[in-house]
Design an enzyme around this catalytic site. Structure first.
Site, PDB file in Angstrom:
ATOM      1  N   SER A   1       0.862  -1.228  -0.037  1.00  0.00           N
ATOM      2  CA  SER A   1      -0.015  -0.095   0.160  1.00  0.00           C
ATOM      3  C   SER A   1       0.878   1.123   0.071  1.00  0.00           C
ATOM      4  O   SER A   1       1.673   1.398  -1.047  1.00  0.00           O
ATOM      5  CB  SER A   1      -1.003  -0.033   0.945  1.00  0.00           C
ATOM      6  OG  SER A   1      -2.002   0.937   1.064  1.00  0.00           O
TER       7      SER A   1
ATOM      8  N   ASP B   1      -8.903  -4.745  -5.897  1.00  0.00           N
ATOM      9  CA  ASP B   1      -8.734  -3.566  -4.869  1.00  0.00           C
ATOM     10  C   ASP B   1      -9.680  -2.625  -4.729  1.00  0.00           C
ATOM     11  O   ASP B   1      -9.903  -1.912  -5.664  1.00  0.00           O
ATOM     12  CB  ASP B   1      -7.445  -3.261  -5.257  1.00  0.00           C
ATOM     13  CG  ASP B   1      -6.653  -2.177  -4.001  1.00  0.00           C
ATOM     14  OD1 ASP B   1      -7.403  -2.068  -2.958  1.00  0.00           O
ATOM     15  OD2 ASP B   1      -5.404  -2.245  -3.974  1.00  0.00           O
TER      16      ASP B   1
ATOM     17  N   HIS C   1      -7.373  -5.313  -1.531  1.00  0.00           N
ATOM     18  CA  HIS C   1      -6.280  -4.591  -1.206  1.00  0.00           C
ATOM     19  C   HIS C   1      -5.218  -5.637  -0.256  1.00  0.00           C
ATOM     20  O   HIS C   1      -3.831  -5.480  -0.673  1.00  0.00           O
ATOM     21  CB  HIS C   1      -6.778  -3.458  -0.387  1.00  0.00           C
ATOM     22  CG  HIS C   1      -5.515  -2.675  -0.101  1.00  0.00           C
ATOM     23  ND1 HIS C   1      -4.810  -1.989  -1.112  1.00  0.00           N
ATOM     24  CD2 HIS C   1      -4.606  -2.099   0.998  1.00  0.00           C
ATOM     25  CE1 HIS C   1      -3.773  -1.049  -0.599  1.00  0.00           C
ATOM     26  NE2 HIS C   1      -3.741  -1.189   0.739  1.00  0.00           N
TER      27      HIS C   1
END
Length: 809
Positions: A675, A748, A782
């Site tokens: 991330s 995601d 994610h």
């Protein structure tokens, strides 16, 4: 030397690769991969159970659960609308990991009672813990997931017997799905409305174009995903999210409808059970924000469903100022220890935190029968951070924050008697973990969770952070004098944290204890005798890794800022051997160097090797510097102006300390992150030549695609154009000349990390002939959940660093 791109398509995943001398070809299939066998064995070991306590803290519930779902589970059809993911098959939000069994254990005599469930039973999951205790602790409620819906089940703690209370008719899309009523004899359930009919079908021929309008009103919102896009999306959301509130008698199963069908984001019974606080989502829906920010009405109903009062009727929260709050009543709830008194907060600054006003918020109360005017009981000079009610009726801790200073002030207030002046209890930086006083310990009183007050004293449980790491504590604090007495602190070489008191005399406490080599287990600790009794005996799921060496290392960057990280070395490491190394990090923003350099966490915690953890590199002969601190320091408004310079300085300091310790080969260091850590990784490869290669997972690389802020950045692209561009590694793709492995889930849904972020960076790298590989995971979000995906990600990571770091030529 010229580089030729190759693209490989897989039945399991899609891989794009660019490498020197790679021929251009298209492969029809590439199956999911497996990492080395020792890693597979560790990942497939069953996880230790989850633990919850009943309200009286005399029974412990041990819940078994799946460690990883299959890719088949992730492949089930879902709807990605209104900011949520709906599984039409069972009318619930998407659930990936289920609980599979429950066992009760007595705190008094250690007796074990298995909850009797049918074979193949799956329950809980999503944002729900899996089981909900009644207030009297006699019954446990939980949701069973079937192929055709979700059932509500109950377990009797006295016998261990379980039964279905409803058929597969629960609506688990929006809200909690079910909750206990104050009498512990009824449960309020969100049911699929009777006679709902079949789901809407998409029109084969469009009636016309979809039209989006901006009417001169500023709408600066974050970059969300899975939003409503079409009129048909709106119909689907209404169909699956609408529910009927039903009160069900747990003894007889008798059901009573309350009100009519609607989209209920929240329902909350008053302490006396006579009223319901209902949050109802309504049109107009929004294509800019998720359902949690849709137009809504907050209402008080009688327990039979009659409307008593509309507390708030709010439009979609599209025009909330950046770093601000919506106007109108917010955070409405029932005041504890009162039969039915409502309280809520209102902004006095139009929701704009940046406005210079004497007071930013106020708190109001309104008692039943809700016919009078709300009474203002508190004003805050800064943004209110909510109330934490005490077990002394009418008293609460009221907190307010200054976001630019990252500062929090907490006052003791008397809401029932506003003439009593508020008294300041704490006034400190939210980032100063060394001065963290701890969190007030709560208790259940008259069915309400409130701060435990013992005469003039409260109890505080905190992390006990220090330059040596965390040593959790339990303090007793005198509310009148502010003096504290330490009742317990974690022993050296251990990590022991307070869970709750055991018994009304508060002479014994429940702890979770662990160490580098000991799995977390629950203990009963006598505060007087200091004796400890084991309550659970969970075993190490990966005993083969017990010998891995783990230590806290501290170092400084070139401007004197103190940094730290946890160094992992293989079990057979020989001092003086220089290993290939991995630096894994995640940048965080701080207002000053003193708090940025503080040590957080503890090396005395047990390490679980789960999921796609970077710690698996240790099993392959790497030194891993995990959670290497990556502070970016400055005024919160402008801190990102020096983002790149600071992360490069942090990275250089990390490599230097590994070199000075003689454990890492400075020419064979890889960097990685997930991330915002992936964003950091790409920036480091673009702006320095410190690393041999990088791994970037689920990142965002072009900040112009998140133009209304990201992370702690509160300026827009147009207010800080140079900073947005300077921070975007996409803009410097031509400078990324070290091999980079990019991994991203095709689904995601994290704000800002659209999959297109990785697609476009890879396309740019391809254009400049870089050495890169892009692994695109079907159905993954994610984070990566499916066993097949987890195994593949680890295999790809190890292969990449083995090629470009460990065996670097």
């Amino acid at each position: 030397m010229k580089r030729h791109p190759s693209i490989r398509l897989s039945a399991g995943l899609i891989v794009f690769a660019l490498a020197a001398l790679a021929p251009a070809f298209l492969a029809a299939q590439e199956p999911y991969k497996l990492p080395p066998a020792d890693i597979v064995k560790i990942l497939d070991a069953p996880p230790t159970p989850r633990v919850s306590m009943n309200p009286a803290r005399d029974w412990m519930l041990l819940t078994d659960y799946e460690s990883m779902p299959s890719i088949a589970t992730l492949s089930m059809p879902i709807l990605r609308i209104a900011g949520i993911r709906i599984t039409p098959q069972n009318n619930s939000d998407q659930v990936l990991t289920f609980s599979t069994g429950m066992t009760l254990k007595s705190m008094k005599d250690g007796m074990v009672r298995k909850i009797d469930l049918p074979a193949g039973f799956k329950f809980g999951g999503g944002f729900r813990s899996g089981a909900s205790w009644s207030g009297d602790g006699k019954t446990i409620a939980f949701a069973r997931y079937l192929d055709n819906g979700v059932e509500l089940w109950l377990a009797d703690t006295a016998t261990g017997k379980a039964k279905a209370l409803t058929g597969p008719t629960l609506n688990m899309v929006v809200g909690s799905g079910y909750l206990w009523m104050p009498d512990d004899k009824h449960i309020l359930v969100n049911m699929i409305p009777e006679g709902r009919g079949p789901a809407p079908e998409a029109p084969r021929v469009p009636a016309g174009p979809e039209v989006f309008v901006s009417a001169g009103k500023e709408t600066k919102v974050a970059t969300y995903q899975d939003l409503l896009k079409t009129a048909f999306d709106e119909k689907l959301f209404e169909y699956y999210a609408a529910s009927q509130l039903v009160e069900v008698d747990i003894a007889t199963g008798a059901a009573r409808k309350i009100g009519g069908p609607g989209i209920y984001a929240g329902t909350n019974p008053s302490p006396d059970g006579k009223y319901l606080l209902v949050t109802r989502i309504k049109r107009p829906f929004s294509t800019s924000v998720p359902y949690s920010s849709f137009a809504r009405s907050t209402e008080i109903w009688t327990s039979s469903g009659e409307l008593v009062k509309v507390v708030a009727d709010l439009p979609p929260a599209e025009d909330v100022p950046m770093n601000g709050v919506p106007t109108g009543p917010r955070g409405a709830n029932w005041q504890p220890l009162k039969p039915a008194t409502l309280y809520y907060t209102e902004a006095l600054d139009g929701g704009d935190t940046e406005k210079d006003v004497p007071f930013h918020d106020r708190v109001l109360t309104l008692p039943a029968p809700f016919t009078g005017e709300p009474k203002e009981v508190l004003k805050t000079q800064n943004r209110s951070a909510g109330l934490n009610w005490l077990s002394t009726p009418g008293q609460a801790f009221a907190s307010e924050t200054i976001w630019r200073k990252r500062w929090r002030t907490t006052w003791l207030v008397n809401v029932d008697d506003p003439s009593v002046p508020p008294r300041k209890i704490w006034d400190l930086s939210m980032q100063d973990t060394y001065k963290n006083p701890g969190n007030p310990v709560s208790t259940l009183k008259d069915g309400d969770r409130v701060v435990l007050v013992d005469k003039d004293f409260i109890y505080l449980s905190g992390p006990g952070s220090s330059p040596k790491g965390d040593h959790p504590f339990l303090d007793r604090m005198n509310l009148k004098t502010g003096e504290t007495q330490r009742l317990f602190q974690c022993a050296e070489g251990k990590y022991q944290s307070f869970v709750d008191f055991a018994g009304e005399d508060r002479q014994k406490i429940i702890l979770v204890g662990e160490s580098k080599t000991e799995v977390p287990n629950y203990f009963l600790y006598d505060l007087k005798s200091k004796k400890m009794q084991a309550l659970t005996d969970f075993k190490d799921p990966a005993p083969q890794l017990t010998g891995v060496k783990k230590e806290l290392i501290k170092y400084k960057r070139d401007d004197g800022v103190e940094l730290s990280g946890t160094l992992y070395l293989p079990a057979d490491y020989k001092p003086g051997t220089r290993l290939p190394a991995v630096v894994w990090a995640y940048p965080l923003e701080y207002s000053d160097a003193s708090t940025a350099g503080q040590v957080r966490g503890s090396v005395n915690r047990f390490t679980f090797y789960r999921g796609t953890s970077q710690l698996f590199f240790v099993t392959q002969g790497y030194a891993v510097l995990d959670n290497a601190t990556m502070p970016v320091i400055g005024d919160p408004k402008t801190v990102n102006d020096t983002f790149v310079k600071q992360i490069v300085a942090n990275a250089k300091a990390a490599i230097d300390v590994l070199d000075e310790m003689g454990v890492g080969d400075p020419k064979r260091v890889g960097v990685g992150g997930h991330s915002y850590g992936a964003f950091m990784t790409a920036n480091l490869l673009a702006h320095c030549d410190l690393f041999a290669a990088g791994i970037a997972r689920s990142g965002a690389y072009n900040r112009t695609l998140t133009p209304f802020g990201f992370q702690s950045e509160r300026r827009t692209l147009w207010e800080a154009r140079d900073t947005y561009i300077a921070m975007s590694p996409f803009m410097f793709a031509d400078k990324i000349n070290e091999p980079i492995l990019m991994i991203h889930g095709m689904a995601d849904n994290n704000s800002g990390t659209f999959p297109v972020q990785s697609e476009r960076l890879f396309a740019a790298l391809k254009g400049f002939g870089a050495t890169a590989r892009f692994v695109y995971l079907p159905h993954e979000s994610h984070g990566y959940s499916a066993r097949e995906s987890v195994m593949t990600v680890l295999a790809e990571m190890i292969e990449w660093f083995d090629t470009y770091v460990k065996n670097k030529k």
